[in-house]
Design a protein around this motif. Structure first.
Motif, PDB file in Angstrom:
ATOM      1  N   ARG A  86      33.149  17.396  54.613  1.00  0.00           N
ATOM      2  CA  ARG A  86      32.036  17.793  55.487  1.00  0.00           C
ATOM      3  C   ARG A  86      31.333  19.052  54.988  1.00  0.00           C
ATOM      4  O   ARG A  86      30.290  19.428  55.536  1.00  0.00           O
ATOM      5  CB  ARG A  86      32.559  18.056  56.905  1.00  0.00           C
ATOM      6  N   LEU A  87      31.870  19.713  53.987  1.00  0.00           N
ATOM      7  CA  LEU A  87      31.264  20.946  53.485  1.00  0.00           C
ATOM      8  C   LEU A  87      30.028  20.612  52.666  1.00  0.00           C
ATOM      9  O   LEU A  87      30.079  19.805  51.732  1.00  0.00           O
ATOM     10  CB  LEU A  87      32.279  21.696  52.613  1.00  0.00           C
ATOM     11  N   ALA A  88      28.895  21.197  53.013  1.00  0.00           N
ATOM     12  CA  ALA A  88      27.646  20.916  52.312  1.00  0.00           C
ATOM     13  C   ALA A  88      27.351  21.948  51.236  1.00  0.00           C
ATOM     14  O   ALA A  88      26.856  21.604  50.163  1.00  0.00           O
ATOM     15  CB  ALA A  88      26.484  20.868  53.320  1.00  0.00           C
ATOM     16  N   ASP A  89      27.662  23.237  51.491  1.00  0.00           N
ATOM     17  CA  ASP A  89      27.324  24.271  50.514  1.00  0.00           C
ATOM     18  C   ASP A  89      28.148  25.516  50.785  1.00  0.00           C
ATOM     19  O   ASP A  89      28.664  25.703  51.891  1.00  0.00           O
ATOM     20  CB  ASP A  89      25.832  24.602  50.579  1.00  0.00           C
ATOM     21  N   ALA A  90      28.273  26.366  49.760  1.00  0.00           N
ATOM     22  CA  ALA A  90      28.949  27.656  49.898  1.00  0.00           C
ATOM     23  C   ALA A  90      28.344  28.627  48.902  1.00  0.00           C
ATOM     24  O   ALA A  90      28.095  28.258  47.752  1.00  0.00           O
ATOM     25  CB  ALA A  90      30.443  27.511  49.666  1.00  0.00           C
ATOM     26  N   LYS A  91      28.090  29.852  49.336  1.00  0.00           N
ATOM     27  CA  LYS A  91      27.465  30.854  48.481  1.00  0.00           C
ATOM     28  C   LYS A  91      28.155  32.205  48.663  1.00  0.00           C
ATOM     29  O   LYS A  91      28.565  32.562  49.770  1.00  0.00           O
ATOM     30  CB  LYS A  91      25.970  31.005  48.814  1.00  0.00           C
ATOM     31  N   ALA A  92      28.247  32.940  47.561  1.00  0.00           N
ATOM     32  CA  ALA A  92      28.812  34.289  47.614  1.00  0.00           C
ATOM     33  C   ALA A  92      27.703  35.287  47.932  1.00  0.00           C
ATOM     34  O   ALA A  92      26.547  35.108  47.514  1.00  0.00           O
ATOM     35  CB  ALA A  92      29.482  34.641  46.288  1.00  0.00           C
ATOM     36  N   GLY A  93      28.048  36.351  48.683  1.00  0.00           N
ATOM     37  CA  GLY A  93      27.059  37.369  49.012  1.00  0.00           C
ATOM     38  C   GLY A  93      27.738  38.615  49.545  1.00  0.00           C
ATOM     39  O   GLY A  93      28.942  38.828  49.331  1.00  0.00           O
ATOM     40  N   PHE A  94      26.970  39.455  50.241  1.00  0.00           N
ATOM     41  CA  PHE A  94      27.503  40.705  50.794  1.00  0.00           C
ATOM     42  C   PHE A  94      27.127  40.812  52.270  1.00  0.00           C
ATOM     43  O   PHE A  94      26.026  40.419  52.676  1.00  0.00           O
ATOM     44  CB  PHE A  94      26.951  41.915  50.040  1.00  0.00           C
ATOM     45  N   ASN A  95      28.050  41.366  53.060  1.00  0.00           N
ATOM     46  CA  ASN A  95      27.777  41.635  54.468  1.00  0.00           C
ATOM     47  C   ASN A  95      26.792  42.805  54.550  1.00  0.00           C
ATOM     48  O   ASN A  95      27.042  43.885  54.005  1.00  0.00           O
ATOM     49  CB  ASN A  95      29.078  41.993  55.190  1.00  0.00           C
ATOM     50  N   GLN A  96      25.668  42.580  55.218  1.00  0.00           N
ATOM     51  CA  GLN A  96      24.619  43.605  55.231  1.00  0.00           C
ATOM     52  C   GLN A  96      25.043  44.871  55.967  1.00  0.00           C
ATOM     53  O   GLN A  96      24.506  45.948  55.721  1.00  0.00           O
ATOM     54  CB  GLN A  96      23.353  43.033  55.882  1.00  0.00           C
ATOM     55  N   GLN A  97      26.015  44.758  56.883  1.00  0.00           N
ATOM     56  CA  GLN A  97      26.455  45.925  57.641  1.00  0.00           C
ATOM     57  C   GLN A  97      27.544  46.703  56.920  1.00  0.00           C
ATOM     58  O   GLN A  97      27.481  47.926  56.803  1.00  0.00           O
ATOM     59  CB  GLN A  97      26.938  45.495  59.021  1.00  0.00           C
ATOM     60  N   THR A  98      28.567  46.001  56.428  1.00  0.00           N
ATOM     61  CA  THR A  98      29.698  46.688  55.789  1.00  0.00           C
ATOM     62  C   THR A  98      29.606  46.688  54.259  1.00  0.00           C
ATOM     63  O   THR A  98      30.383  47.382  53.599  1.00  0.00           O
ATOM     64  CB  THR A  98      31.012  46.006  56.190  1.00  0.00           C
ATOM     65  N   ASN A  99      28.692  45.864  53.728  1.00  0.00           N
ATOM     66  CA  ASN A  99      28.508  45.741  52.271  1.00  0.00           C
ATOM     67  C   ASN A  99      29.737  45.181  51.559  1.00  0.00           C
ATOM     68  O   ASN A  99      29.935  45.382  50.368  1.00  0.00           O
ATOM     69  CB  ASN A  99      28.139  47.094  51.642  1.00  0.00           C
ATOM     70  N   GLU A 100      30.594  44.504  52.315  1.00  0.00           N
ATOM     71  CA  GLU A 100      31.768  43.904  51.699  1.00  0.00           C
ATOM     72  C   GLU A 100      31.428  42.484  51.230  1.00  0.00           C
ATOM     73  O   GLU A 100      30.575  41.821  51.832  1.00  0.00           O
ATOM     74  CB  GLU A 100      32.934  43.868  52.689  1.00  0.00           C
TER      75      GLU A 100
END
Length: 842
Positions: A255-269
């Motif tokens: 059921r997984l359509a997509d996954a992307k890496a990024g950063f949390n805009q608040q904690t920058n983690e």
């Protein structure tokens, strides 16, 4: 005969480009980088048999893919039934369909639209049209769901692409430099790993199912105690922890359509964002709504990638995974999430590995045998043609340079059979020079001046060279189409060599000979040999002894057929499947001790073959019952037993071939031989007449049966390399016959009243020296390969040595008598059908 300045400049430009293209193969990597701007192409890539490494072919299990989709559909259908308060027991899997039996019409009407919504459009998988992947039909009180062929095809394509991503990630974990991972056909993946001699770990990784799934954690379970029913204790993929994971799959990775890496805009983690498809989004919303505050595990290959806590309900089908991982780990995790949803197992159907020592030995032997063959051919050309032989040698040198240059330009991979193809190509390229020199000698003997002898000689040789090379090309093209791996590399080098030999012989050698005549102001071309003047055309009567010749040939062919059935061919692992291991030692081996250790394993029949003065052994074991896991266990057990019997054992080569690939290789190999003969029949029929074509095929069948008898008598492995030898023999044998037939056709125009038997004798006598010289040249290139070329090319070299002798003698003694018989039979038939014959008969 004149060569324009533009043509001469083109020849020079091609030669210089060829030299520049070959040069990187002789330079160090540092020098190549320094002068990369001036070098047109990169060095030729060496195959795994020359530099060592592992080769695997994996297949996506179509049956497993079908079953997985059915199980997912069944879960979805039962979810719909629960929502509509219909008993879930009414849905079950029946064969390749799901049947839902609902007696109440009102319930059926409520359920049917929602079941139809479960179909996934093919476009949702990223391929093809938007047609649904399932077909829903109703009959009486039963709703039937069936997968469509279009849907299965799209899922297979998606599964293979997902598998490619998984394999790339896992190969990176092993740390192999410059891996080759590519799709082969509709359901297979080729993995080549240079430098990796023991692919056991990779085999275990790639052979696993690799299904992604999402589970809830049962926090009431103590991971130090045995797990209760419905809970599995799984290890963490990176942190070493153990997790109590509920066995029930909350959401399938499908059921997984997509996954992307990024950063949390608040904690920058670093975080990983993921998206489900429509059905997955509904399931995810329900799970997160009902389980706030509970950990949610993402499992891949039986290991927990991460287990984040659900902080709030997620209703949009999108979520985030956060944790104590770096940006690189987030990228890896997103890649695994994107590619991990493989809905079917990967099966390794072929595995081959070569050690670095064997690879370096193969390179050394290839160079030595190539130089020995080339020197032998050059000595022969000098002996036969002296000064004119030097021109032919220059043509051969250019031929070799251009062959390697084209291989580099095409980015082809050079294998040991490929080196054999280059060496054999040199021997066959000599044929054009022998034909040209023989024709020039004939014209000179007839009183022609230097220029006329060159002009007429090249003109008459041209048609024969083209016909002979086209028939040889037919076999190599089919070998390329139906061959695989190193055999295909052999076909590529042969095709390139044949085409280039036509260019060098018809253009470059002609221009050099023309220039030599002009420079030396020759009035007449005298082509002498070292042994003196070449004797005049012989006058043997081959047709007089035709019955003895055909009788001997028939006896040998019938004996070969008997040998084919008993004792039969020693089929190699390519055709029968199984496990093969080659081990070497510094000390002479005790086969009895090795056999005793292997027989204790109870793996079935064990065949041992020692070579290299008793310091190397080849172990062959039949394929084990069961799947790929059993082959891995058997391979490891064989290695352990050999290592116990030979303390200093070095494993130079391992091969594991499954029944699927072996059956396909056998079918494609024999199909290539059959199609080659059919194509040659059609070509000769078109270029000559029907009885020439039939005569060539009959003679060819006699040649092939004798070669099969040779394999049966000597016990040489009959594998894909042997098929390459048979196809090469077909090309060479027909090439030889075409030369004889071409002279017969020429004489038929010249001597219209000569009896056909006398004309055949005359034609064979005119070309007999060419047949012998060409055969000697090819044998000169083959014999060093057969003696020192090593085990991988011996199934090719020795049978080819035998085949060249058989093909030459059949061209001289067998082809003519068969042609004479067919011609007389046809004339008698035409005479019997003539009107006058009917009157006389009546």
């Amino acid at each position: 005969m004149r060569t324009s300045k533009w043509a001469a400049l083109a020849y020079v430009a091609i030669t210089l480009f060829g030299i520049l293209a070959v040069l990187p193969n002789f330079l160090s990597s540092e020098t190549q980088q320094r002068y990369s701007a001036f070098l047109p192409v990169k060095p030729v890539t060496l195959g795994l048999d020359l530099r060592g490494g592992s080769h695997l072919v994996l297949e996506v299990d179509a049956a497993g893919l079908r079953r997985a989709r059915l199980n997912t559909l069944l879960d979805d259908v039962r979810g719909v039934l629960r929502g509509e308060r219909v008993p879930v027991s009414s849905a079950r899997i029946a064969g390749d369909t799901i049947q839902i039996k609902i007696a109440d019409q009102a319930d059926r009407d409520k359920v049917l639209p929602k079941i139809q919504e479960l179909a996934v459009p093919a476009g949702a998988l990223g391929f093809g049209t938007a047609s649904a992947d399932t077909e829903v039909t109703t009959a009486d009180d039963t709703i039937t769901i069936k997968q469509t062929e279009a849907g299965l095809s799209e899922r297979m394509t998606a599964a293979v692409d997902q598998s490619l991503e998984i394999i790339r990630r896992r190969v990176d974990q092993v740390g192999v430099a410059e891996p080759l991972i590519q799709r082969v056909g509709s359901d297979r993946i080729l993995v080549q790993l240079p430098g990796l001699q023991d692919p056991t770990r990779l085999r275990q990784l790639l052979g696993s199912t690799a299904q992604m799934s999402f589970h809830m954690l049962d926090q009431t379970v103590d991971v130090t105690q045995p797990a209760p029913r419905g809970v599995d204790i799984l290890p963490g993929a990176n942190d070493g922890n153990r997790y109590p994971v509920e066995s029930r799959i909350a959401i399938s990775g499908e059921r997984l359509a997509d996954a992307k890496a990024g950063f949390n805009q608040q904690t920058n983690e670093p975080i990983v964002s993921f998206t489900f498809d429509a059905q997955g989004a509904r399931q995810f919303a329900e799970i997160t709504r009902d389980n706030v505050g509970r950990p949610f595990a993402i499992v891949l290959d039986g290991k927990v990638l991460t287990a984040p806590v659900i902080r709030e309900p997620i209703v949009g089908g999108q979520g985030q995974i956060s944790g104590n991982f770096t940006a690189q780990e987030a990228t890896v995790l997103s890649a695994l999430l994107r590619s991990g949803a493989l809905p079917a197992p990967l099966t390794i159907i072929e595995e081959r590995s070569v050690g670095p020592n064997l690879g370096s030995d193969s390179i050394r032997m290839g160079i030595y045998t190539g130089l020995a063959g080339f020197i032998a051919v050059c000595v022969m050309m000098l002996s036969l043609y002296t000064t004119w032989g030097v021109v032919a040698i220059l043509g051969l040198i250019l031929h070799t340079i251009l062959t390697v240059a084209v291989l580099a330009m095409l980015g082809s991979t050079l294998t040991l059979p490929g080196i054999a193809g280059i060496i054999l190509g040199i021997g066959m390229a000599v044929d054009a020079n022998i034909l040209i020199n023989a024709r020039i000698r004939e014209e000179t003997a007839g009183g022609a001046g230097a220029m006329k002898a060159l002009d007429v000689g090249f003109g008459k040789a041209f048609a024969t060279i083209v016909d002979g090379n086209v028939t040889t090309l037919v076999g190599t093209v089919l070998l390329f189409m139906f061959g695989t791996g190193p055999v295909r590399g052999f076909a590529i080098t042969m095709m390139i060599g044949i085409i280039i030999s036509m260019f060098t012989s018809i253009t470059v050698v002609r221009a050099l000979m023309h220039e030599l005549v002009i420079r030396q102001k020759l009035k007449k071309i005298e082509i002498h040999s070292i042994i003196g003047k070449v004797p005049s055309i012989p006058t043997f009567s081959f047709m007089r002894g035709r019955f003895v010749a055909i009788g001997m040939s028939a006896f040998l062919s019938i004996s070969s057929v008997i040998l084919f059935f008993h004792p039969g061919l020693n089929y190699g692992i390519d055709f029968v499947g199984g496990i093969q291991v080659e081990a070497t030692s510094k000390q002479p081996l005790q086969l009895a001790s090795i056999r005793s250790k292997l027989e204790d394993l109870n793996l079935g029949e064990v065949a041992l073959q020692d070579f290299d003065q008793g310091k190397a052994v080849l172990v062959r074991v039949q394929r084990q019952e069961g799947g790929e896991a059993q082959q891995t266990v058997a391979l490891n057990a064989i290695k352990a037993a050999v290592a116990e019997a030979i303390p200093d054992a070095t494993f130079e080569r391992t091969e594991v071939v499954g029944p699927t690939i072996s059956a396909e290789l056998a079918r494609s190999g024999f199909l290539a031989v059959g199609l080659a003969m059919l194509a040659i029949l059609i070509y000769i029929w078109w270029r000559f007449e029907w009885h020439f074509a039939v005569g060539a095929i009959v003679t060819l069948l006699l040649d092939i049966t004798k070669m099969i008898g040779f394999f049966a008598l000597t016990g040489i492995d009959f594998n894909l390399t042997a098929i390459a030898a048979v196809l090469t023999l077909i090309g060479y044998s027909v090439n030889d016959k075409v030369v004889v037939y071409d002279r017969m056709r020429e004489n038929l125009r010249k001597y219209k009243t000569m009896p056909f038997s006398d004309l055949i004798d005359l034609s064979i006598n005119q070309v007999i020296m060419r047949c012998i010289f060409t055969s000697v040249a090819i044998l000169a290139s083959l014999v060093p390969m057969a003696i020192w070329g090593g085990d991988p090319v011996k199934p090719f070299a020795w049978p080819m040595v035998f085949g060249v002798v058989v093909a030459t003698t059949s061209s001289i003694y067998i082809g003519g008598p068969i042609l004479l018989f067919l011609s007389r039979w046809w004339k008698d038939r035409e005479t019997a059908r003539a009107p006058g014959a009917e009157v006389a008969k009546s």
